[in-house]
Design a protein around this motif. Structure first.
Motif, mmCIF file in Angstrom:
data_model
loop_
_atom_site.group_PDB
_atom_site.id
_atom_site.type_symbol
_atom_site.label_atom_id
_atom_site.label_comp_id
_atom_site.label_asym_id
_atom_site.label_seq_id
_atom_site.Cartn_x
_atom_site.Cartn_y
_atom_site.Cartn_z
ATOM 1 N N TYR A 62 0.876 -1.020 -0.023
ATOM 2 C CA TYR A 62 0.273 0.139 0.010
ATOM 3 C C TYR A 62 0.920 1.187 0.091
ATOM 4 O O TYR A 62 0.488 2.267 -0.778
ATOM 5 C CB TYR A 62 -0.800 -0.017 1.186
ATOM 6 C CG TYR A 62 -1.821 1.162 1.343
ATOM 7 C CD1 TYR A 62 -3.224 1.107 0.776
ATOM 8 C CD2 TYR A 62 -1.392 2.295 2.150
ATOM 9 C CE1 TYR A 62 -3.973 2.061 0.766
ATOM 10 C CE2 TYR A 62 -2.258 3.431 2.100
ATOM 11 C CZ TYR A 62 -3.539 3.233 1.423
ATOM 12 O OH TYR A 62 -4.334 4.456 1.436
ATOM 13 N N ALA A 63 1.808 1.355 0.881
ATOM 14 C CA ALA A 63 2.754 2.643 0.982
ATOM 15 C C ALA A 63 3.403 2.642 -0.448
ATOM 16 O O ALA A 63 3.791 4.039 -0.863
ATOM 17 C CB ALA A 63 3.680 2.408 2.128
ATOM 18 N N TYR A 64 3.831 1.383 -0.996
ATOM 19 C CA TYR A 64 4.389 1.927 -2.463
ATOM 20 C C TYR A 64 3.609 2.270 -3.204
ATOM 21 O O TYR A 64 3.872 3.056 -4.075
ATOM 22 C CB TYR A 64 5.038 0.301 -2.618
ATOM 23 C CG TYR A 64 5.845 0.241 -3.996
ATOM 24 C CD1 TYR A 64 7.020 0.967 -4.010
ATOM 25 C CD2 TYR A 64 5.625 -0.516 -5.052
ATOM 26 C CE1 TYR A 64 7.892 0.907 -4.955
ATOM 27 C CE2 TYR A 64 6.404 -0.352 -6.124
ATOM 28 C CZ TYR A 64 7.639 0.260 -6.297
ATOM 29 O OH TYR A 64 8.494 0.273 -7.415
ATOM 30 N N ALA A 65 2.335 1.661 -3.383
ATOM 31 C CA ALA A 65 1.235 2.369 -4.200
ATOM 32 C C ALA A 65 1.151 3.691 -4.197
ATOM 33 O O ALA A 65 0.882 4.480 -4.977
ATOM 34 C CB ALA A 65 -0.151 1.447 -4.279
ATOM 35 N N ASP A 66 0.948 4.120 -2.727
ATOM 36 C CA ASP A 66 0.655 5.434 -2.570
ATOM 37 C C ASP A 66 1.746 6.567 -2.992
ATOM 38 O O ASP A 66 1.570 7.334 -3.572
ATOM 39 C CB ASP A 66 0.348 5.543 -0.936
ATOM 40 C CG ASP A 66 -0.242 6.788 -0.754
ATOM 41 O OD1 ASP A 66 -1.196 7.346 -1.199
ATOM 42 O OD2 ASP A 66 0.214 7.551 0.328
ATOM 43 N N ALA A 67 3.029 5.835 -2.870
ATOM 44 C CA ALA A 67 4.318 6.656 -3.196
ATOM 45 C C ALA A 67 4.276 6.652 -4.809
ATOM 46 O O ALA A 67 4.375 7.844 -5.175
ATOM 47 C CB ALA A 67 5.457 6.030 -2.731
ATOM 48 N N LEU A 68 3.728 5.761 -5.278
ATOM 49 C CA LEU A 68 3.504 6.089 -6.731
ATOM 50 C C LEU A 68 2.665 6.935 -7.494
ATOM 51 O O LEU A 68 3.030 7.534 -8.161
ATOM 52 C CB LEU A 68 3.668 4.437 -7.295
ATOM 53 C CG LEU A 68 4.628 3.444 -7.368
ATOM 54 C CD1 LEU A 68 4.271 2.076 -7.603
ATOM 55 C CD2 LEU A 68 5.709 3.522 -8.230
ATOM 56 N N LEU A 69 1.530 6.910 -6.812
ATOM 57 C CA LEU A 69 0.630 7.870 -6.940
ATOM 58 C C LEU A 69 0.978 9.252 -6.828
ATOM 59 O O LEU A 69 0.844 10.033 -7.563
ATOM 60 C CB LEU A 69 -0.697 7.460 -6.074
ATOM 61 C CG LEU A 69 -2.023 8.189 -6.737
ATOM 62 C CD1 LEU A 69 -2.288 7.859 -8.186
ATOM 63 C CD2 LEU A 69 -2.993 7.833 -5.892
ATOM 64 N N ALA A 70 1.672 9.221 -5.832
ATOM 65 C CA ALA A 70 2.088 10.799 -5.450
ATOM 66 C C ALA A 70 3.450 10.982 -6.374
ATOM 67 O O ALA A 70 3.471 12.352 -6.839
ATOM 68 C CB ALA A 70 2.936 10.790 -4.179
ATOM 69 N N ALA A 71 4.046 10.287 -7.392
ATOM 70 C CA ALA A 71 4.946 10.603 -8.265
ATOM 71 C C ALA A 71 4.381 10.554 -9.611
ATOM 72 O O ALA A 71 4.840 10.575 -10.741
ATOM 73 C CB ALA A 71 5.804 9.471 -8.432
ATOM 74 N N GLU A 72 2.789 10.451 -9.584
ATOM 75 C CA GLU A 72 1.999 10.451 -10.753
ATOM 76 C C GLU A 72 2.346 9.379 -11.782
ATOM 77 O O GLU A 72 2.075 9.492 -12.966
ATOM 78 C CB GLU A 72 2.412 11.787 -11.708
ATOM 79 C CG GLU A 72 1.914 13.176 -10.780
ATOM 80 C CD GLU A 72 2.090 14.620 -11.630
ATOM 81 O OE1 GLU A 72 2.597 14.185 -12.759
ATOM 82 O OE2 GLU A 72 1.671 15.219 -11.023
ATOM 83 N N ARG A 73 2.678 8.170 -11.229
ATOM 84 C CA ARG A 73 2.609 7.015 -12.028
ATOM 85 C C ARG A 73 1.427 6.071 -11.712
ATOM 86 O O ARG A 73 1.457 5.120 -10.974
ATOM 87 C CB ARG A 73 4.074 6.215 -11.515
ATOM 88 C CG ARG A 73 5.408 7.029 -11.802
ATOM 89 C CD ARG A 73 6.789 6.634 -11.003
ATOM 90 N NE ARG A 73 6.984 5.347 -11.437
ATOM 91 C CZ ARG A 73 8.186 4.946 -10.827
ATOM 92 N NH1 ARG A 73 8.927 5.307 -9.948
ATOM 93 N NH2 ARG A 73 8.341 3.427 -10.821
ATOM 94 N N GLU A 74 0.381 6.724 -12.240
ATOM 95 C CA GLU A 74 -1.003 5.933 -11.772
ATOM 96 C C GLU A 74 -0.909 4.518 -12.062
ATOM 97 O O GLU A 74 -1.798 3.944 -11.349
ATOM 98 C CB GLU A 74 -1.938 6.925 -12.824
ATOM 99 C CG GLU A 74 -3.332 6.515 -12.232
ATOM 100 C CD GLU A 74 -4.619 7.504 -12.677
ATOM 101 O OE1 GLU A 74 -5.419 6.957 -13.316
ATOM 102 O OE2 GLU A 74 -4.191 8.697 -12.509
ATOM 103 N N ASP A 75 -0.733 4.234 -13.489
ATOM 104 C CA ASP A 75 -0.926 2.680 -13.972
ATOM 105 C C ASP A 75 -0.153 1.931 -12.809
ATOM 106 O O ASP A 75 -0.771 0.629 -12.474
ATOM 107 C CB ASP A 75 -0.289 2.447 -15.348
ATOM 108 C CG ASP A 75 -1.115 3.354 -16.368
ATOM 109 O OD1 ASP A 75 -2.281 3.469 -16.109
ATOM 110 O OD2 ASP A 75 -0.651 3.339 -17.373
ATOM 111 N N GLU A 76 1.265 2.146 -12.540
ATOM 112 C CA GLU A 76 1.926 1.356 -11.508
ATOM 113 C C GLU A 76 1.264 1.277 -10.115
ATOM 114 O O GLU A 76 1.126 0.309 -9.402
ATOM 115 C CB GLU A 76 3.365 1.734 -11.513
ATOM 116 C CG GLU A 76 4.117 1.529 -12.661
ATOM 117 C CD GLU A 76 5.589 2.247 -12.526
ATOM 118 O OE1 GLU A 76 6.419 1.673 -12.115
ATOM 119 O OE2 GLU A 76 5.844 3.361 -12.848
#
Length: 223
Positions: A141-155
C-alpha cells in the motif's frame, strides 16, 4: 490490559488508563511502553517518545526503534528519523521490525518532498516477494501510494491491487483507493431501492384512487 483493549476504538480513554498505570507502576517497562503507545495513538509524540525511551532503557531491547523514529517524524524531524533508519540498532531488529523501519524511512523521505527516494526506499526483497506476511499489505500500500504521489498512476493501480490481495483483514483502504483510480462511484443500494419502490407504488396508488372515483360516479348515476 485496558490500554491494549481500548487503544484502537477509544484512544483517548486508553490514554487516561495509561496515565493511571504510570502513577501506580512507573518503574515497570511494560507500563512505560503501554503509556508510549497510548500517547502515540493520540499524536502526543513528544510524550510517546519519552516513554519509549524509558522502556528501552529498562529492557535494553531495540524493538521500539521504528516507532521511536516515527515519533521523530511526528515532531517534524524527518532527518532524525532517517538517521535512526541508518543506525546499527536496525540490524538487530527482526524482519517485521526492519520492514516497519523501511516504512518509517520512506515516510520521512516523503515528508521532505523526496518522492522518488521514498519509492526506492520501499523497493526491497519483501516488496517483491509473493509470500504474504503480516506486513505485506501495508508495504504494498505504501509503495502504491508513493507511486501515485509520483504521478505513476498505472503502476500505482497495479500495487493497490496487490495490496488488496494481501489485505485479508481490511487493515488498509486499498480497495477504496483502487476504485477511486478506476472512477468507480459507490451508490447506496438501499436508498436506490426505496426510491424505485416509491416510483412503483405511486402509479398503483393513482390507479386505485381513479377506480374509487369511478365507482362513486356510478353510484351517483344509479341514485
Amino acid at each position: 490490559m485496558m490500554v491494549a483493549k481500548l487503544i484502537d476504538e477509544d484512544p483517548e480513554q486508553a490514554y487516561e488508563y495509561a496515565k493511571i498505570a504510570l502513577r501506580l507502576a512507573s518503574r515497570v517497562a511494560a507500563v512505560r511502553e503501554a503509556a508510549g503507545f497510548a500517547a502515540y495513538a493520540n499524536q502526543k509524540f513528544s510524550e510517546a517518545l519519552a516513554e519509549f525511551r524509558a522502556a528501552r532503557r529498562m529492557t535494553g531491547s531495540v524493538e521500539l526503534w521504528p516507532v521511536m523514529a516515527d515519533c521523530e517524524r511526528g515532531l517534524g524531524r524527518p532527518e532524525k528519523a532517517l538517521d535512526m533508519a541508518g543506525a546499527p540498532e536496525v540490524h538487530k531488529l527482526d524482519k517485521a521490525g526492519q520492514v516497519e523501519m523501511r516504512l518509517v524511512a520512506a515516510g520521512a523521505r516523503r515528508d521532505m518532498g523526496q518522492i522518488d527516494a521514498a519509492i526506492v526506499t520501499l523497493q526491497s526483497p519483501e516488496l517483491a516477494s509473493n509470500s504474504v506476511q503480516p506486513w505485506t499489505a501495508r508495504l504494498r500500500y505504501a509503495y502504491a501510494d508513493a507511486l501515485l504521489a509520483a504521478e505513476r498512476e498505472d503502476e500505482a493501480r497495479e500495487w493497490f491491487a496487490k495490496a488488496i490481495e494481501a489485505d485479508k483483514d481490511g487493515s488498509t483502504d486499498a480497495s477504496d483507493r483502487l476504485a477511486e483510480l478506476d472512477g468507480v462511484e459507490f451508490v447506496d443500494a438501499l436508498h436506490g431501492d426505496d426510491a424505485d419502490s416509491e416510483e412503483a407504488v405511486a402509479p398503483e396508488a393513482e390507479a386505485e384512487s381513479k377506480a374509487d372515483a369511478d365507482a362513486d360516479a356510478v353510484e351517483r348515476d344509479e341514485d
